[in-house]
Scaffold this motif. Sequence first.
Motif, mmCIF file in Angstrom:
data_model
loop_
_atom_site.group_PDB
_atom_site.id
_atom_site.type_symbol
_atom_site.label_atom_id
_atom_site.label_comp_id
_atom_site.label_asym_id
_atom_site.label_seq_id
_atom_site.Cartn_x
_atom_site.Cartn_y
_atom_site.Cartn_z
ATOM 1 N N ALA A 16 44.482 45.047 44.504
ATOM 2 C CA ALA A 16 44.426 43.821 45.312
ATOM 3 C C ALA A 16 45.126 43.686 46.497
ATOM 4 N N GLN A 73 46.359 44.753 39.954
ATOM 5 C CA GLN A 73 47.087 43.784 41.020
ATOM 6 C C GLN A 73 47.587 44.664 42.331
ATOM 7 N N THR A 133 53.476 41.084 39.194
ATOM 8 C CA THR A 133 52.312 40.263 39.483
ATOM 9 C C THR A 133 52.717 39.086 40.605
ATOM 10 N N SER A 178 44.229 40.396 39.108
ATOM 11 C CA SER A 178 44.108 40.977 40.508
ATOM 12 C C SER A 178 43.231 40.071 41.350
#
Length: 418
Positions: free
Chosen positions: A312, A309, A238, A376
Amino acid sequence: MEYIVVKGGKKLHGEVTTSGAKNAALPILFASLLAEGVHRFNNVPVLRDIASTERLLQHLNCTTQRDGGSLIIQTNPPDDYTAPYDLVSQMRASILCLGPLLSKYGQARVSLPGGCAIGSRPINLHIDPLRQMGAEIHIEKGYVIANCKRKLTAAHILFENTTVGGTENIMMAATLAEGTTVLENAAQEPEIVDLAIYLKSMGAKIDGEGSKVITITGVDKLTPSEHTIVPDRIEAGTLLIAGAITGGDVKVEKCVPAHIQSLIEKMRESGFTIDSGDDWVSVSGGNMGHGVDIHTIPHPGFPTDLQAQFMALMTQCEGASVITEGIFENRFMHVQELIRLGAEISLNARVAVVRGEKGKLEGAQVMATDLRASASLVLAGLVANGETQINRVYHLDRGYEKLEEKLASLGATIKRCA
Ligand code: EPU
């Protein structure tokens, strides 16, 4: 209710440290039930799911005490072998006390976890193998009631689906069973390996962890031990994506790059510059990638816990990206929220197609629906024009230690409000 406000547009720069892995810590803390006495766990993240685990262990007559990044647990025989509904409903991983309680004390009464935002999440792959090992199990008034007369007995178990929690529960149960249990089609996640390391440090006999076949030979007794939790690969991934999505230069330290190899390869394929060493991984150069496809599958494949994530990130990468969710049937709750920010995503059952365009997102109010979906939205907020307000941020606190502080230390404009 607390919410997070992110002001988009800052490139992130600097070094950031990974915390201990939630999904390694949870089974390991429950495994302490297998040996009465004092256990010490290092690198235990401060998270809501860890606090829930502590509460359940306290209910089972254990004492828990924080010592900085460490957690000391004194396990004692429980007065009552029940994991009650109010504790289990807060955290599905509570089912992981079933194997240890049954194996150590011959009985357990664990509330059925029920479904959640990402799917129906049955527990047949926890229960059926325990039955194969001689346990009598029935469901009564929403509880799994499990008993075994003497010890559990070893069995040859073939998981029809790969299951992380199922593999963990049965691996724990088998450590005190009579004979040698073989788990076929076992999960290979790094968290399974970390659990095996801890169980072995207590005297368990385990071979093959990290492969598809795990062999566990039961012993009479385990003894308490000390263990350091493996770094959180999902948090590391992340943070790496946070650097990439902002076009920044970020070095994620104290992680195990091999554990996120599938992410690293996809980011490189997309065009990002990723370097790594023994315990760090970095993104640099500021260039944005192009759309690439991912399909989430069990480790070492692309992890479902990084799907939201990565989506995104793909909203910023030119071209199409086909994202297929292969683990959970409903893990796309973030799609509608990303669309609220202006992303172009179409969804058909388990397949989402993202058409990325750099700089297209506009800040808005969005709602976090589960842990990784929340992450995200924070990532999207880092690049959305203006302010993004992420509501229901308690989901984030289940599994990310100080995420806003870590991102702020890299230069993000992010704050938590009440
Ligand atoms: N499944 C069954 N029957 C079972 C168990 C699982 O059909 O008895 C199915 C599930 O419905 C799912 C698939 O098997 O479709 C995989 O589920 P698994 O058992 O592997 O998941 P889990 O153990 O419940 C852990 C992590 C999740 C992570 C998954 C997959 C913990 C505490 N949780 O869940 O983490 O997504 O493995 O890697 O380790 C998260 O951290 O956000 C999270 C959800």
